[in-house]
Write an enzyme that holds these catalytic residues in place. Structure first.
Site, short mmCIF file in Angstrom:
data_model
loop_
_atom_site.label_atom_id
_atom_site.label_comp_id
_atom_site.label_asym_id
_atom_site.label_seq_id
_atom_site.Cartn_x
_atom_site.Cartn_y
_atom_site.Cartn_z
N PRO A 71 7.87 8.87 -5.22
CA PRO A 71 8.49 9.53 -4.04
C PRO A 71 8.87 10.98 -4.33
O PRO A 71 9.18 11.74 -3.41
CB PRO A 71 9.73 8.68 -3.75
N GLU B 282 12.13 -0.06 -11.31
CA GLU B 282 13.07 0.94 -10.79
C GLU B 282 12.67 2.37 -11.14
O GLU B 282 13.12 3.31 -10.53
CB GLU B 282 14.48 0.65 -11.31
N ARG C 47 -12.39 7.79 2.74
CA ARG C 47 -12.97 8.13 4.03
C ARG C 47 -13.64 9.50 4.02
O ARG C 47 -14.46 9.81 4.86
CB ARG C 47 -11.91 8.07 5.13
N ASP D 41 -11.40 12.51 13.20
CA ASP D 41 -10.08 11.88 13.12
C ASP D 41 -8.97 12.79 13.57
O ASP D 41 -9.10 13.99 13.54
CB ASP D 41 -9.75 11.57 11.65
N1 ADE Z 1 6.54 4.73 -5.14
C1 ADE Z 1 7.64 4.32 -4.49
N2 ADE Z 1 7.81 4.97 -3.34
C2 ADE Z 1 6.77 5.84 -3.25
C3 ADE Z 1 6.37 6.81 -2.28
N3 ADE Z 1 7.09 7.03 -1.17
N4 ADE Z 1 5.26 7.51 -2.52
C4 ADE Z 1 4.55 7.30 -3.64
N5 ADE Z 1 4.86 6.43 -4.58
C5 ADE Z 1 5.95 5.68 -4.39
#
Ligand code: ADE
Length: 257
Positions: free
Chosen positions: A87, A114, A151, A166
């Site tokens: 993330p 985690e 794709r 697209d």
């Molecule tokens: N792993 C956990 N959440 C994620 C996300 N939002 N993007 C990429 N990998 C992740």
């Protein structure tokens, strides 16, 4: 394309279906899942450990991930482009999917648990996030990245399915589409689509793509590739929407968002 994961079983149901399955059968892409646990050295196949300094949860260890990437490099005989799903990475987009599709050898590392040891980041050429939320692991993110990127591999989509048509390919959302019946529960297909005049239909489609983008994602219009004619259509759409708002219309048969 390689996916490093602690849960290789999650991938076959997704990639052995539909377009991605066909792409593999046609040898346009090769997807291999690599089980990180297979590279754990101890008898218990340990892949995670407690965080230094304390705190909740377990942390993915660096050794098995490094060993797995080394093994892939050896198998390939060249350097792959390594992407770490997290993330904290760069936000994924159609543009990034197109870039990744051009990499001859791609390795996606899906962390689970985690978190992962910070030294795993040194393996990656790029860190990618699929959105501002946290998944329980990188597996679903890896599937999203792979699916959207594949794709763009030449030949994967037929002409009719072309990724160039697209949403996002030219920075606009795709407009509405219809199939039979011409009227369903009182909702009618726009006349212009039934009349069969191809030029009118293309113009209508372009205009509706612009309308949808204006209403749902006006931010995209700032960077979209708009021709002079598109700009004229945008002006028309803005006027029509203003008029429709003044009349208090509830537009068409779809919600706007
Ligand atoms: N792993 C956990 N959440 C994620 C996300 N939002 N993007 C990429 N990998 C992740």
């Amino acid at each position: 394309m390689y996916i490093l994961t602690l849960f290789p079983g999650m991938f076959p149901p997704v990639f052995n279906t539909s377009i991605i399955k066909r792409a593999q059968e046609q040898d346009l892409v090769r997807i291999r899942t690599v089980d990180i646990r297979g590279f754990a050295k101890d008898a218990h196949k340990t892949v995670d450990d407690y965080p230094y300094g304390g705190g909740p949860g377990m942390v993915l260890k660096p050794e098995p991930v490094y060993e797995a990437v080394d093994w892939i490099k050896q198998e390939l005989g060249r350097e792959p482009f390594v992407v770490l799903l997290t993330p904290q990475g760069r936000r994924f987009s159609a543009g990034l999917a197109r870039q990744l599709a051009q990499k001859p050898d791609l390795v996606l590392i899906a962390g689970h648990y985690e978190g992962f040891d910070e030294r795993i980041r040194c393996l990656a050429h790029m860190e990618v996030s699929v959105g501002d939320y946290v998944l329980t692991g990188g597996e679903l993110a890896a599937m999203v990245v792979l699916d959207a990127s594949i794709r763009f591999v030449p030949g994967v989509l037929g002409d009719k399915e072309s990724a160039l048509q697209d949403s996002f390919s030219d920075g606009l959302l795709e407009g509405p589409q219809y199939t039979r019946p011409a009227e369903f529960r009182g909702m009618k297909v726009p006349e212009i689509l039934l009349a069969g005049r191809h030029e009118d239909i293309s113009r209508w489609r372009r205009k509706e793509a612009i309308r949808r983008t204006l209403k749902r994602r006006p931010d995209l219009l700032e960077t979209a590739c708009l021709t002079f004619e598109d700009r004229c259509l945008l002006e028309q759409v803005i006027d029509e929407e203003k008029a429709s708002e003044a009349r208090g219309d509830n537009c068409g048969h779809h919600k706007t968002n």
